[in-house]
Design a protein around this motif. Structure first.
Motif, PDB file in Angstrom:
ATOM      1  N   ARG A 192      15.400   1.678   4.710  1.00 34.55           N
ATOM      2  CA  ARG A 192      14.018   2.053   5.008  1.00 34.55           C
ATOM      3  C   ARG A 192      13.962   2.700   6.390  1.00 34.55           C
ATOM      4  NH1 ARG A 192      13.853  -3.090   2.778  1.00 34.55           N
ATOM      5  NH2 ARG A 192      14.106  -3.836   4.905  1.00 34.55           N
ATOM      6  N   THR A 193      12.966   3.528   6.604  1.00 41.99           N
ATOM      7  CA  THR A 193      12.891   4.212   7.902  1.00 41.99           C
ATOM      8  C   THR A 193      12.659   3.218   9.043  1.00 41.99           C
ATOM      9  OG1 THR A 193      10.655   4.790   7.209  1.00 41.99           O
ATOM     10  CG2 THR A 193      12.247   6.568   7.260  1.00 41.99           C
ATOM     11  N   ASP A 194      12.124   2.023   8.729  1.00 42.55           N
ATOM     12  CA  ASP A 194      11.896   1.031   9.795  1.00 42.55           C
ATOM     13  C   ASP A 194      13.133   0.177  10.080  1.00 42.55           C
ATOM     14  OD1 ASP A 194      11.997  -0.657   7.623  1.00 42.55           O
ATOM     15  OD2 ASP A 194       9.951  -1.420   7.813  1.00 42.55           O
ATOM     16  N   GLU A 195      14.254   0.513   9.471  1.00 47.18           N
ATOM     17  CA  GLU A 195      15.495  -0.251   9.655  1.00 47.18           C
ATOM     18  C   GLU A 195      16.318   0.328  10.812  1.00 47.18           C
ATOM     19  OE1 GLU A 195      18.035  -2.763   9.712  1.00 47.18           O
ATOM     20  OE2 GLU A 195      17.206  -3.001   7.663  1.00 47.18           O
ATOM     21  N   ASP A 196      16.643  -0.520  11.818  1.00 48.80           N
ATOM     22  CA  ASP A 196      17.439  -0.026  12.941  1.00 48.80           C
ATOM     23  C   ASP A 196      18.830  -0.642  12.993  1.00 48.80           C
ATOM     24  OD1 ASP A 196      15.321   1.531  13.874  1.00 48.80           O
ATOM     25  OD2 ASP A 196      14.440  -0.202  14.912  1.00 48.80           O
ATOM     26  N   ASP A 197      19.035  -1.739  12.252  1.00 53.61           N
ATOM     27  CA  ASP A 197      20.277  -2.509  12.412  1.00 53.61           C
ATOM     28  C   ASP A 197      21.439  -1.969  11.598  1.00 53.61           C
ATOM     29  OD1 ASP A 197      18.771  -4.100  14.004  1.00 53.61           O
ATOM     30  OD2 ASP A 197      18.466  -5.686  12.513  1.00 53.61           O
ATOM     31  N   ILE A 198      21.156  -1.190  10.571  1.00 51.80           N
ATOM     32  CA  ILE A 198      22.245  -0.739   9.688  1.00 51.80           C
ATOM     33  C   ILE A 198      22.533   0.737   9.938  1.00 51.80           C
ATOM     34  CG2 ILE A 198      23.020  -0.503   7.290  1.00 51.80           C
ATOM     35  CD1 ILE A 198      21.045  -2.775   6.573  1.00 51.80           C
ATOM     36  N   ASN A 199      23.725   1.001  10.442  1.00 50.67           N
ATOM     37  CA  ASN A 199      24.115   2.396  10.691  1.00 50.67           C
ATOM     38  C   ASN A 199      25.441   2.774  10.043  1.00 50.67           C
ATOM     39  OD1 ASN A 199      21.949   3.461  12.450  1.00 50.67           O
ATOM     40  ND2 ASN A 199      22.522   1.657  13.646  1.00 50.67           N
ATOM     41  N   GLY A 200      26.020   1.832   9.331  1.00 49.09           N
ATOM     42  CA  GLY A 200      27.290   2.085   8.658  1.00 49.09           C
ATOM     43  C   GLY A 200      27.694   0.830   7.912  1.00 49.09           C
ATOM     44  N   LEU A 222       0.838  -1.204   0.000  1.00 52.66           N
ATOM     45  CA  LEU A 222       0.000   0.000   0.000  1.00 52.66           C
ATOM     46  C   LEU A 222       0.869   1.250   0.000  1.00 52.66           C
ATOM     47  CD1 LEU A 222      -3.166  -0.067   0.374  1.00 52.66           C
ATOM     48  CD2 LEU A 222      -2.705   1.019   2.582  1.00 52.66           C
ATOM     49  N   ALA A 223       1.879   1.235   0.891  1.00 50.60           N
ATOM     50  CA  ALA A 223       2.792   2.382   0.994  1.00 50.60           C
ATOM     51  C   ALA A 223       3.513   2.585  -0.329  1.00 50.60           C
ATOM     52  CB  ALA A 223       3.804   2.146   2.112  1.00 50.60           C
ATOM     53  N   LEU A 224       3.881   1.502  -0.940  1.00 47.92           N
ATOM     54  CA  LEU A 224       4.631   1.592  -2.193  1.00 47.92           C
ATOM     55  C   LEU A 224       3.761   2.208  -3.286  1.00 47.92           C
ATOM     56  CD1 LEU A 224       7.247   0.860  -3.683  1.00 47.92           C
ATOM     57  CD2 LEU A 224       6.084  -1.211  -4.431  1.00 47.92           C
ATOM     58  N   GLY A 225       2.494   1.770  -3.327  1.00 49.27           N
ATOM     59  CA  GLY A 225       1.576   2.336  -4.322  1.00 49.27           C
ATOM     60  C   GLY A 225       1.473   3.839  -4.161  1.00 49.27           C
ATOM     61  N   LEU A 226       1.337   4.264  -2.909  1.00 45.23           N
ATOM     62  CA  LEU A 226       1.244   5.704  -2.612  1.00 45.23           C
ATOM     63  C   LEU A 226       2.517   6.408  -3.014  1.00 45.23           C
ATOM     64  CD1 LEU A 226      -0.408   5.864   0.901  1.00 45.23           C
ATOM     65  CD2 LEU A 226      -1.217   6.939  -1.208  1.00 45.23           C
ATOM     66  N   LEU A 227       3.623   5.779  -2.661  1.00 40.02           N
ATOM     67  CA  LEU A 227       4.918   6.406  -2.934  1.00 40.02           C
ATOM     68  C   LEU A 227       5.118   6.567  -4.432  1.00 40.02           C
ATOM     69  CD1 LEU A 227       7.658   7.374  -1.790  1.00 40.02           C
ATOM     70  CD2 LEU A 227       8.529   5.135  -2.433  1.00 40.02           C
ATOM     71  N   LEU A 228       4.781   5.541  -5.185  1.00 39.14           N
ATOM     72  CA  LEU A 228       4.975   5.628  -6.632  1.00 39.14           C
ATOM     73  C   LEU A 228       4.149   6.767  -7.206  1.00 39.14           C
ATOM     74  CD1 LEU A 228       5.132   1.859  -7.666  1.00 39.14           C
ATOM     75  CD2 LEU A 228       6.994   3.500  -7.456  1.00 39.14           C
ATOM     76  N   ALA A 229       2.939   6.940  -6.646  1.00 43.39           N
ATOM     77  CA  ALA A 229       2.091   8.044  -7.114  1.00 43.39           C
ATOM     78  C   ALA A 229       2.752   9.382  -6.795  1.00 43.39           C
ATOM     79  CB  ALA A 229       0.723   7.954  -6.454  1.00 43.39           C
ATOM     80  N   ALA A 237      11.029  10.926  -0.552  1.00 42.01           N
ATOM     81  CA  ALA A 237      10.133  10.046   0.208  1.00 42.01           C
ATOM     82  C   ALA A 237      10.651   9.890   1.633  1.00 42.01           C
ATOM     83  CB  ALA A 237      10.038   8.691  -0.484  1.00 42.01           C
ATOM     84  N   PRO A 238      10.652  10.989   2.427  1.00 40.55           N
ATOM     85  CA  PRO A 238      11.286  10.954   3.755  1.00 40.55           C
ATOM     86  C   PRO A 238      10.582  10.028   4.749  1.00 40.55           C
ATOM     87  CG  PRO A 238      10.130  13.035   3.420  1.00 40.55           C
ATOM     88  CD  PRO A 238      10.095  12.306   2.111  1.00 40.55           C
ATOM     89  N   ASP A 239       9.327   9.692   4.516  1.00 39.88           N
ATOM     90  CA  ASP A 239       8.658   8.776   5.436  1.00 39.88           C
ATOM     91  C   ASP A 239       9.049   7.328   5.175  1.00 39.88           C
ATOM     92  OD1 ASP A 239       7.436  10.930   6.582  1.00 39.88           O
ATOM     93  OD2 ASP A 239       5.636  10.776   5.322  1.00 39.88           O
ATOM     94  N   GLU A 240       9.590   7.082   4.009  1.00 36.78           N
ATOM     95  CA  GLU A 240       9.905   5.699   3.614  1.00 36.78           C
ATOM     96  C   GLU A 240      11.386   5.356   3.763  1.00 36.78           C
ATOM     97  OE1 GLU A 240       7.273   3.938   2.479  1.00 36.78           O
ATOM     98  OE2 GLU A 240       5.963   5.696   2.484  1.00 36.78           O
TER      99      GLU A 240
END
Ligand code: GLU
Length: 311
Positions: A167-175, A17-24, A240-243
């Motif tokens: 992605r904004t929901d990613e916490d494990d990758i910081n470098g 759903l988010a992707l559909g919105l983002l593409l729009a 797409a700062p929310d994504e």
């Protein structure tokens, strides 16, 4: 988790759903000249470059050919926000690299309407310059010694550095140290791809022709991160700062040059002169603020021009 599995879960449906919105959103925002980012500063006016009417460069085979032809052919990118974007409807290119290309054209005596942009992917730049398919190339093109054996570089006109987009929901990758076992996407034939392959061998590397395909893969959970220059990644994140977010510090130096045929030193030096003049007269800064500045980067001092000897 495979894509099919992920789409059966709640998170998968939300993502779809988010992707559909983002593409729009991206379809509406991408490519329009000076299209504003979702957040961040407003678009400034683009500079107008004074065409050097009497300019002559007979020592340059490229310049003579373009002059006879009546127009310039400039290689660029078409899917890098605020750097090189092509409006799918009008075919008009915009962005910081495109402005650099237009500045250079004016200094070489070419009117704006006599520039034809041609999209060339990262992996094909050297061949395009060697075969004379393009007169010069402006598209996040890192100057390095290996490439200098194949092509010439005017500049640098900007200093970028390698970064990571997640992605904004990613916490494990910081470098880059967190990439072991993670799937990382980059473009083939590029310095960021090379660096991950050599220095972070535990990362699972995936390569496509362009970074926009990597970003699609990130948003659909097919890869965990996208890596390339911070300048490119910040543009995607600003759209797409929310994504998506850029994480950690940049971990390389990527000086951007204008690619020319290796044998055409006359053109290379003329472009060095033109860059220097435009940095002095304020056009460079103005162009930056109206384009790449929109991804949230304040205009830096441009790096010194490296006018290396003719070869
Ligand atoms: N600046 C890097 C390179 O030239 C990455 C960006 C690009 O692929 O254009 O390889």
């Amino acid at each position: 988790m495979s894509r099919t599995n992920s789409l059966r879960t709640g998170r998968g449906r939300r993502t779809a759903l988010a992707l559909g919105l983002l593409l729009a959103v991206l379809a509406a925002a991408c490519g329009k000249e000076g299209s504003p980012p979702v957040k961040g500063p407003k678009a400034e006016a683009l500079p107008v470059y004074q065409v050097d009417q009497g300019f002559q460069l007979p020592e340059s085979a490229t310049w003579r050919k373009a002059q006879r032809r009546g127009y310039l052919i400039v290689g660029a990118k078409e899917d890098q926000p605020y750097l090189g974007e092509k409006d799918p409807a009008s075919g008009v290119y915009s962005g910081f690299d495109i402005e650099i290309a237009r500045m250079m054209a004016a200094s070489l005596g070419f009117e704006p309407k006599t520039i034809r942009f041609r999209t060339i992917a990262s992996a094909n730049r050297e061949t395009a310059l060697q075969n004379g398919q393009i007169d010069y190339y402006v598209g996040t093109y890192t100057i390095n010694d290996m490439r200098k054996k194949l092509v010439g570089f005017a500049g640098p006109y900007y200093m970028a550095g390698q970064g990571l987009l997640v992605r904004t929901d990613e916490d494990d990758i910081n470098g880059p140290q967190d990439l072991a076992g993670k799937t990382v996407c980059s473009a083939a034939g590029t310095t960021p791809y090379q660096r991950i392959a050599e220095e972070y061998p535990k990362a699972v590397l995936v390569a496509y022709d362009t970074y926009s395909v990597c970003v699609d893969n990130l948003l659909t959970y097919q890869v965990d991160a996208v890596t390339t220059d911070d300048a490119i990644l910040l543009g995607f994140a600003a759209k797409a700062p929310d994504e998506m977010k850029v994480v950690g510090k940049s971990f390389s130096e990527e000086p951007y040059g204008i690619g020319v045929a290796r044998s055409d030193n006359a053109l290379r030096f003329a472009l060095d002169d033109a860059l220097e003049a435009n940095e002095k007269n304020g056009n460079w800064k103005k162009a930056f603020e109206a384009t790449l500045g929109l991804s949230g980067v304040p205009a830096p001092t441009p790096p010194p021009i490296d006018r290396y000897p003719a070869n």
